[in-house]
Motif scaffolding. Structure first.
Motif, PDB file in Angstrom:
ATOM      1  N   SER A 141     -14.550  -4.579  -2.616  1.00  0.00           N
ATOM      2  CA  SER A 141     -13.703  -3.889  -3.602  1.00  0.00           C
ATOM      3  C   SER A 141     -14.383  -3.772  -4.967  1.00  0.00           C
ATOM      4  O   SER A 141     -13.884  -3.072  -5.849  1.00  0.00           O
ATOM      5  CB  SER A 141     -12.374  -4.634  -3.758  1.00  0.00           C
ATOM      6  N   VAL A 142     -15.510  -4.458  -5.134  1.00  0.00           N
ATOM      7  CA  VAL A 142     -16.261  -4.348  -6.394  1.00  0.00           C
ATOM      8  C   VAL A 142     -17.143  -3.106  -6.305  1.00  0.00           C
ATOM      9  O   VAL A 142     -17.853  -2.904  -5.327  1.00  0.00           O
ATOM     10  CB  VAL A 142     -17.135  -5.599  -6.628  1.00  0.00           C
ATOM     11  N   THR A 143     -17.086  -2.281  -7.342  1.00  0.00           N
ATOM     12  CA  THR A 143     -17.823  -1.021  -7.293  1.00  0.00           C
ATOM     13  C   THR A 143     -18.925  -0.983  -8.349  1.00  0.00           C
ATOM     14  O   THR A 143     -18.856  -1.655  -9.378  1.00  0.00           O
ATOM     15  CB  THR A 143     -16.887   0.173  -7.526  1.00  0.00           C
ATOM     16  N   ASP A 144     -19.936  -0.166  -8.055  1.00  0.00           N
ATOM     17  CA  ASP A 144     -20.871   0.241  -9.094  1.00  0.00           C
ATOM     18  C   ASP A 144     -20.082   1.207  -9.976  1.00  0.00           C
ATOM     19  O   ASP A 144     -19.670   2.270  -9.505  1.00  0.00           O
ATOM     20  CB  ASP A 144     -22.081   0.933  -8.454  1.00  0.00           C
ATOM     21  N   PRO A 145     -19.840   0.882 -11.240  1.00  0.00           N
ATOM     22  CA  PRO A 145     -18.930   1.704 -12.044  1.00  0.00           C
ATOM     23  C   PRO A 145     -19.449   3.104 -12.325  1.00  0.00           C
ATOM     24  O   PRO A 145     -18.660   4.009 -12.589  1.00  0.00           O
ATOM     25  CB  PRO A 145     -18.785   0.888 -13.337  1.00  0.00           C
ATOM     26  N   GLU A 146     -20.754   3.283 -12.242  1.00  0.00           N
ATOM     27  CA  GLU A 146     -21.318   4.615 -12.489  1.00  0.00           C
ATOM     28  C   GLU A 146     -21.133   5.524 -11.282  1.00  0.00           C
ATOM     29  O   GLU A 146     -21.038   6.740 -11.415  1.00  0.00           O
ATOM     30  CB  GLU A 146     -22.808   4.499 -12.822  1.00  0.00           C
ATOM     31  N   LEU A 147     -21.081   4.910 -10.081  1.00  0.00           N
ATOM     32  CA  LEU A 147     -21.027   5.692  -8.843  1.00  0.00           C
ATOM     33  C   LEU A 147     -19.660   5.650  -8.184  1.00  0.00           C
ATOM     34  O   LEU A 147     -19.385   6.446  -7.277  1.00  0.00           O
ATOM     35  CB  LEU A 147     -22.072   5.168  -7.847  1.00  0.00           C
ATOM     36  N   PHE A 155     -23.538  -1.789 -17.249  1.00  0.00           N
ATOM     37  CA  PHE A 155     -23.092  -1.582 -15.871  1.00  0.00           C
ATOM     38  C   PHE A 155     -23.324  -2.857 -15.044  1.00  0.00           C
ATOM     39  O   PHE A 155     -22.465  -3.274 -14.261  1.00  0.00           O
ATOM     40  CB  PHE A 155     -23.846  -0.429 -15.218  1.00  0.00           C
ATOM     41  N   ALA A 156     -24.515  -3.451 -15.205  1.00  0.00           N
ATOM     42  CA  ALA A 156     -24.828  -4.678 -14.459  1.00  0.00           C
ATOM     43  C   ALA A 156     -23.866  -5.797 -14.843  1.00  0.00           C
ATOM     44  O   ALA A 156     -23.405  -6.564 -13.990  1.00  0.00           O
ATOM     45  CB  ALA A 156     -26.275  -5.093 -14.742  1.00  0.00           C
ATOM     46  N   TRP A 157     -23.544  -5.880 -16.134  1.00  0.00           N
ATOM     47  CA  TRP A 157     -22.606  -6.899 -16.611  1.00  0.00           C
ATOM     48  C   TRP A 157     -21.234  -6.712 -15.962  1.00  0.00           C
ATOM     49  O   TRP A 157     -20.610  -7.677 -15.496  1.00  0.00           O
ATOM     50  CB  TRP A 157     -22.486  -6.813 -18.130  1.00  0.00           C
ATOM     51  N   MET A 158     -20.766  -5.473 -15.924  1.00  0.00           N
ATOM     52  CA  MET A 158     -19.449  -5.202 -15.320  1.00  0.00           C
ATOM     53  C   MET A 158     -19.412  -5.641 -13.855  1.00  0.00           C
ATOM     54  O   MET A 158     -18.440  -6.250 -13.401  1.00  0.00           O
ATOM     55  CB  MET A 158     -19.110  -3.713 -15.439  1.00  0.00           C
ATOM     56  N   MET A 159     -20.465  -5.331 -13.120  1.00  0.00           N
ATOM     57  CA  MET A 159     -20.488  -5.723 -11.707  1.00  0.00           C
ATOM     58  C   MET A 159     -20.508  -7.237 -11.559  1.00  0.00           C
ATOM     59  O   MET A 159     -19.807  -7.803 -10.710  1.00  0.00           O
ATOM     60  CB  MET A 159     -21.696  -5.081 -11.007  1.00  0.00           C
ATOM     61  N   ALA A 160     -21.312  -7.907 -12.384  1.00  0.00           N
ATOM     62  CA  ALA A 160     -21.383  -9.370 -12.303  1.00  0.00           C
ATOM     63  C   ALA A 160     -20.027 -10.007 -12.628  1.00  0.00           C
ATOM     64  O   ALA A 160     -19.580 -10.940 -11.947  1.00  0.00           O
ATOM     65  CB  ALA A 160     -22.461  -9.885 -13.257  1.00  0.00           C
ATOM     66  N   VAL A 161     -19.366  -9.503 -13.655  1.00  0.00           N
ATOM     67  CA  VAL A 161     -18.044 -10.029 -14.017  1.00  0.00           C
ATOM     68  C   VAL A 161     -17.029  -9.760 -12.910  1.00  0.00           C
ATOM     69  O   VAL A 161     -16.222 -10.638 -12.557  1.00  0.00           O
ATOM     70  CB  VAL A 161     -17.571  -9.398 -15.340  1.00  0.00           C
ATOM     71  N   ASP A 162     -17.070  -8.561 -12.345  1.00  0.00           N
ATOM     72  CA  ASP A 162     -16.114  -8.223 -11.276  1.00  0.00           C
ATOM     73  C   ASP A 162     -16.349  -9.090 -10.038  1.00  0.00           C
ATOM     74  O   ASP A 162     -15.392  -9.482  -9.352  1.00  0.00           O
ATOM     75  CB  ASP A 162     -16.220  -6.733 -10.921  1.00  0.00           C
ATOM     76  N   ILE A 163     -17.620  -9.366  -9.728  1.00  0.00           N
ATOM     77  CA  ILE A 163     -17.909 -10.264  -8.600  1.00  0.00           C
ATOM     78  C   ILE A 163     -17.335 -11.652  -8.889  1.00  0.00           C
ATOM     79  O   ILE A 163     -16.634 -12.240  -8.061  1.00  0.00           O
ATOM     80  CB  ILE A 163     -19.443 -10.352  -8.371  1.00  0.00           C
ATOM     81  N   ARG A 164     -17.654 -12.172 -10.069  1.00  0.00           N
ATOM     82  CA  ARG A 164     -17.172 -13.517 -10.437  1.00  0.00           C
ATOM     83  C   ARG A 164     -15.644 -13.592 -10.369  1.00  0.00           C
ATOM     84  O   ARG A 164     -15.076 -14.514  -9.763  1.00  0.00           O
ATOM     85  CB  ARG A 164     -17.643 -13.843 -11.864  1.00  0.00           C
ATOM     86  N   ASP A 165     -14.974 -12.614 -10.974  1.00  0.00           N
ATOM     87  CA  ASP A 165     -13.508 -12.666 -11.036  1.00  0.00           C
ATOM     88  C   ASP A 165     -12.873 -12.479  -9.660  1.00  0.00           C
ATOM     89  O   ASP A 165     -11.866 -13.128  -9.344  1.00  0.00           O
ATOM     90  CB  ASP A 165     -12.986 -11.602 -12.011  1.00  0.00           C
ATOM     91  N   VAL A 199     -18.362  -3.298 -23.916  1.00  0.00           N
ATOM     92  CA  VAL A 199     -18.417  -3.045 -22.476  1.00  0.00           C
ATOM     93  C   VAL A 199     -17.101  -2.478 -21.954  1.00  0.00           C
ATOM     94  O   VAL A 199     -17.092  -1.687 -21.000  1.00  0.00           O
ATOM     95  CB  VAL A 199     -18.819  -4.341 -21.730  1.00  0.00           C
ATOM     96  N   GLU A 200     -15.980  -2.826 -22.566  1.00  0.00           N
ATOM     97  CA  GLU A 200     -14.705  -2.291 -22.090  1.00  0.00           C
ATOM     98  C   GLU A 200     -14.573  -0.805 -22.395  1.00  0.00           C
ATOM     99  O   GLU A 200     -13.944  -0.059 -21.640  1.00  0.00           O
ATOM    100  CB  GLU A 200     -13.542  -3.084 -22.691  1.00  0.00           C
ATOM    101  N   ALA A 201     -15.158  -0.363 -23.512  1.00  0.00           N
ATOM    102  CA  ALA A 201     -15.149   1.069 -23.822  1.00  0.00           C
ATOM    103  C   ALA A 201     -15.979   1.835 -22.798  1.00  0.00           C
ATOM    104  O   ALA A 201     -15.602   2.926 -22.353  1.00  0.00           O
ATOM    105  CB  ALA A 201     -15.678   1.301 -25.228  1.00  0.00           C
TER     106      ALA A 201
END
Length: 252
Positions: free
Chosen positions: A21-27, A61-71, A116-118
């Motif tokens: 369910s974790v996505t690459d936010p750009e894709l 983008f990498a930060w968002m994916m890492a945070v989403d994986i962790r959460d 990063v939220e923006a």
């Protein structure tokens, strides 16, 4: 890629489902589907290592994916600790340490121009528009016209998980269509605040306003552009990922 079998305390299938369910936010595509996960260890703790198609992919983008994986891992029953590691990236150390230590993006990257939220909000809006294109194409294929489509509200849709179809009530009749494009659209529209109320219009402009029948073609063209851009970017990333590591996906 290395993997280990799950302990009885944490369900490995549940771990992979969450990762899916974790996505690459750009894709707007699953990081599992894209083959980004190259090491997964599941015991009472979870260790996830992931790599991106290039070493210079956006740190945000990498930060968002890492945070989403962790959460997503932290929410699972039985998981006592989560470690996420980004590999082979120019900012791998900063992102890995920052996310695992629970620090904020702008505390790690003090020179970042945007929060990063923006960035996430901008990418989510683009993903919502791309999904809208697929959903509208599905409705056009089912025989609805632009006036019917622009007049739809969330409450006009009834999803049937058993048949994987959606019933659309419009003009006193019910039309059936494949559910997945509509399901994916509604999910992202909910996430981005488009469908806050049951009676909200189902489809809106990129700016979030209702679409008139006269503006249908113009808005649909913009949605198609968003879809085409994401699809093209995805193809580039897949080719780079293939060239760098070869295709792979975590064992289910």
């Amino acid at each position: 890629m290395t993997t280990s079998k799950s302990s009885p305390t944490v369900d490995r299938a549940a771990v992979i489902n969450r990762l899916d369910s974790v996505t690459d936010p750009e894709l707007d595509r699953s990081i599992v589907e894209l083959g980004y996960i190259d090491d997964l260890r599941v015991e009472s703790t979870v260790f996830v290592r992931f790599t991106l198609p290039t070493a210079w992919c956006s740190p945000a983008f990498a930060w968002m994916m890492a945070v989403d994986i962790r959460d997503s891992m932290s929410e699972l029953s039985g998981v006592e600790h989560v470690t996420v590691r980004l590999a082979d990236h120019m900012h791998a150390e900063e992102i890995t340490n920052g996310v695992n230590e629970g620090r904020a993006f702008d505390a790690v990257f003090e020179d970042a121009m945007d929060g990063v939220e923006a960035v996430r909000a901008t990418l989510d809006a683009k993903a919502r528009l791309a999904r809208q294109y697929r959903a509208v194409e599905t409705l056009l294929g089912a025989g609805l016209d632009p006036e019917q489509i622009t007049g739809l509200r969330r409450t006009d849709l009834t999803f049937d998980e058993e048949t994987n179809r959606v019933a659309i009530a419009t003009d006193g009749v019910v039309v059936y269509a494949p559910a997945p494009p509509l399901t994916e659209y509604v999910e992202k529209a909910n996430e981005t605040g488009i469908l806050c109320e049951p009676d909200d219009r189902l489809f809106v402009t990129p700016e979030g306003t209702p679409i008139t029948p006269e503006a249908f073609e113009r808005v649909h063209h913009r949605a198609r552009s968003a879809r085409t851009n994401m699809t093209g970017q995805g193809a580039v990333c897949e080719a780079l990922q293939d060239a760098r590591y070869g295709r792979g996906s975590v064992e289910r």
